[in-house]
Design a protein around this motif. Structure first.
Motif, PDB file in Angstrom:
ATOM      1  N   ALA A 210      -7.220 -12.875 -39.052  1.00 33.23           N
ATOM      2  CA  ALA A 210      -8.687 -12.348 -38.559  1.00 33.23           C
ATOM      3  C   ALA A 210      -8.418 -11.110 -37.735  1.00 33.23           C
ATOM      4  O   ALA A 210      -9.350 -10.080 -37.905  1.00 33.23           O
ATOM      5  CB  ALA A 210      -9.291 -13.330 -37.512  1.00 33.23           C
ATOM      6  N   ALA A 211      -7.418 -11.019 -36.904  1.00 32.70           N
ATOM      7  CA  ALA A 211      -7.017  -9.822 -35.856  1.00 32.70           C
ATOM      8  C   ALA A 211      -6.763  -8.512 -37.025  1.00 32.70           C
ATOM      9  O   ALA A 211      -7.073  -7.484 -36.973  1.00 32.70           O
ATOM     10  CB  ALA A 211      -6.030 -10.020 -35.065  1.00 32.70           C
ATOM     11  N   GLN A 212      -5.893  -9.185 -38.107  1.00 31.95           N
ATOM     12  CA  GLN A 212      -5.405  -7.745 -39.229  1.00 31.95           C
ATOM     13  C   GLN A 212      -6.506  -7.369 -39.813  1.00 31.95           C
ATOM     14  O   GLN A 212      -7.023  -6.306 -39.926  1.00 31.95           O
ATOM     15  CB  GLN A 212      -4.582  -8.530 -39.909  1.00 31.95           C
ATOM     16  CG  GLN A 212      -3.107  -8.708 -39.183  1.00 31.95           C
ATOM     17  CD  GLN A 212      -1.977  -9.475 -40.042  1.00 31.95           C
ATOM     18  OE1 GLN A 212      -2.411 -10.155 -41.008  1.00 31.95           O
ATOM     19  NE2 GLN A 212      -0.908  -9.546 -39.240  1.00 31.95           N
TER      20      GLN A 212
ATOM     21  N   TRP B  16     -10.058  -7.460 -38.954  1.00 34.52           N
ATOM     22  CA  TRP B  16     -10.873  -6.464 -38.062  1.00 34.52           C
ATOM     23  C   TRP B  16     -10.049  -5.130 -37.860  1.00 34.52           C
ATOM     24  O   TRP B  16     -10.836  -4.150 -38.034  1.00 34.52           O
ATOM     25  CB  TRP B  16     -10.863  -7.387 -36.764  1.00 34.52           C
ATOM     26  CG  TRP B  16     -11.799  -6.718 -35.547  1.00 34.52           C
ATOM     27  CD1 TRP B  16     -13.096  -6.802 -35.529  1.00 34.52           C
ATOM     28  CD2 TRP B  16     -11.329  -5.833 -34.547  1.00 34.52           C
ATOM     29  NE1 TRP B  16     -13.621  -5.909 -34.164  1.00 34.52           N
ATOM     30  CE2 TRP B  16     -12.538  -5.460 -33.957  1.00 34.52           C
ATOM     31  CE3 TRP B  16     -10.106  -5.179 -34.310  1.00 34.52           C
ATOM     32  CZ2 TRP B  16     -12.344  -4.531 -32.860  1.00 34.52           C
ATOM     33  CZ3 TRP B  16     -10.019  -4.164 -33.188  1.00 34.52           C
ATOM     34  CH2 TRP B  16     -11.244  -3.929 -32.547  1.00 34.52           C
ATOM     35  N   ALA B  17      -8.800  -5.017 -37.411  1.00 34.89           N
ATOM     36  CA  ALA B  17      -8.134  -3.822 -37.426  1.00 34.89           C
ATOM     37  C   ALA B  17      -8.224  -2.735 -38.898  1.00 34.89           C
ATOM     38  O   ALA B  17      -8.689  -1.735 -38.708  1.00 34.89           O
ATOM     39  CB  ALA B  17      -6.730  -3.840 -37.012  1.00 34.89           C
ATOM     40  N   ARG B  18      -8.095  -3.530 -39.719  1.00 36.49           N
ATOM     41  CA  ARG B  18      -8.157  -2.995 -41.215  1.00 36.49           C
ATOM     42  C   ARG B  18      -9.382  -2.451 -41.532  1.00 36.49           C
ATOM     43  O   ARG B  18      -9.631  -1.494 -42.072  1.00 36.49           O
ATOM     44  CB  ARG B  18      -7.789  -3.852 -42.183  1.00 36.49           C
ATOM     45  CG  ARG B  18      -7.296  -3.343 -43.690  1.00 36.49           C
ATOM     46  CD  ARG B  18      -7.008  -4.178 -44.637  1.00 36.49           C
ATOM     47  NE  ARG B  18      -5.655  -4.952 -44.267  1.00 36.49           N
ATOM     48  CZ  ARG B  18      -5.174  -6.168 -43.929  1.00 36.49           C
ATOM     49  NH1 ARG B  18      -6.226  -7.045 -43.933  1.00 36.49           N
ATOM     50  NH2 ARG B  18      -4.086  -6.456 -43.733  1.00 36.49           N
ATOM     51  N   ALA B  19     -10.438  -3.136 -41.288  1.00 37.15           N
ATOM     52  CA  ALA B  19     -11.855  -2.828 -41.459  1.00 37.15           C
ATOM     53  C   ALA B  19     -12.248  -1.557 -40.589  1.00 37.15           C
ATOM     54  O   ALA B  19     -13.211  -1.016 -40.929  1.00 37.15           O
ATOM     55  CB  ALA B  19     -12.839  -3.924 -41.221  1.00 37.15           C
ATOM     56  N   ARG B  20     -11.541  -1.213 -39.410  1.00 33.07           N
ATOM     57  CA  ARG B  20     -11.607  -0.040 -38.711  1.00 33.07           C
ATOM     58  C   ARG B  20     -10.810   1.019 -39.084  1.00 33.07           C
ATOM     59  O   ARG B  20     -10.893   2.065 -38.291  1.00 33.07           O
ATOM     60  CB  ARG B  20     -11.684  -0.453 -37.013  1.00 33.07           C
ATOM     61  CG  ARG B  20     -13.049  -1.252 -36.647  1.00 33.07           C
ATOM     62  CD  ARG B  20     -12.688  -2.423 -35.567  1.00 33.07           C
ATOM     63  NE  ARG B  20     -14.021  -3.159 -35.358  1.00 33.07           N
ATOM     64  CZ  ARG B  20     -14.298  -3.923 -36.394  1.00 33.07           C
ATOM     65  NH1 ARG B  20     -13.772  -4.237 -37.433  1.00 33.07           N
ATOM     66  NH2 ARG B  20     -15.510  -4.412 -36.030  1.00 33.07           N
ATOM     67  N   GLY B  21      -9.976   0.985 -40.365  1.00 29.05           N
ATOM     68  CA  GLY B  21      -9.661   2.106 -40.809  1.00 29.05           C
ATOM     69  C   GLY B  21      -8.130   2.090 -40.202  1.00 29.05           C
ATOM     70  O   GLY B  21      -7.534   3.254 -40.339  1.00 29.05           O
TER      71      GLY B  21
END
Length: 175
Positions: free
Chosen positions: A115-117, A119-124
């Motif tokens: 989930a953390a990864q 979230w970060a990926r979705a923010r570029g």
């Protein structure tokens, strides 16, 4: 192993005492031979409660994600906190990843980490990093099994003791 009844929900400021209690229990179990007993037995609960209350009420909540893992939507078993670090050369900080000792080894940590990864990926973002205490061999082995790579060590201080924090990075692949 997958846990079908595990859900992740966003934490709110009202969850600060719950998060602090889980954080305390995790540190008391995990850091018993790494940090002073007096800190773990007498101080960590108050210290974590103060810290989480301030963090959950602090501005900048849009640059952080805190999720609570619950079994059957009622039993909290862990949490994760990930935060964008605008000036960091390492990317997004996976600041906390804790599963209560009784629930370790059944996939909670993997779900929280994913989930953390995501979230970060979705923010570029292209990379995420974390720190783990030197000597926390179970956590180090867990991170390495998930593909994290050691990238350095830094001196730090925790609970009145000098420690070494090992930095691990994980490169995020585009979706």
């Amino acid at each position: 192993m997958s846990i079908p009844s595990l859900t992740l929900r966003p934490a709110t400021a009202a969850d600060a005492p719950l998060i602090a209690a889980m954080h305390t229990a995790s540190w008391q179990a995990t850091y018993r031979n790494l940090l002073p007993a007096a800190f773990l037995d007498d101080e960590v609960g108050t210290e974590r409660a103060t810290w989480w209350r301030a963090r959950m009420e602090a501005p900048g909540g849009d640059r952080r994600l805190v999720l609570i893992a619950e079994l059957n939507e009622t039993t909290p078993v862990g949490f994760v906190c990930v935060e964008r670090q605008p000036d960091s050369p390492w990317g997004v900080l996976l600041d906390n990843l804790h599963t209560l000792p009784a629930w370790q080894g059944i996939g909670v940590g993997k779900r929280l980490m994913q989930a953390a990864q995501d979230w970060a990926r979705a923010r570029g973002e292209s990379q995420i990093y974390l720190y783990v205490l030197e000597g926390n061999t179970a956590a180090i082995a867990f991170y390495e099994r998930q593909g994290w790579q050691y990238s350095g060590a830094e001196p730090d201080r925790m609970g009145g003791a000098d420690i070494t924090a090992l930095r691990y990075i994980y490169r995020l692949n585009a979706l």
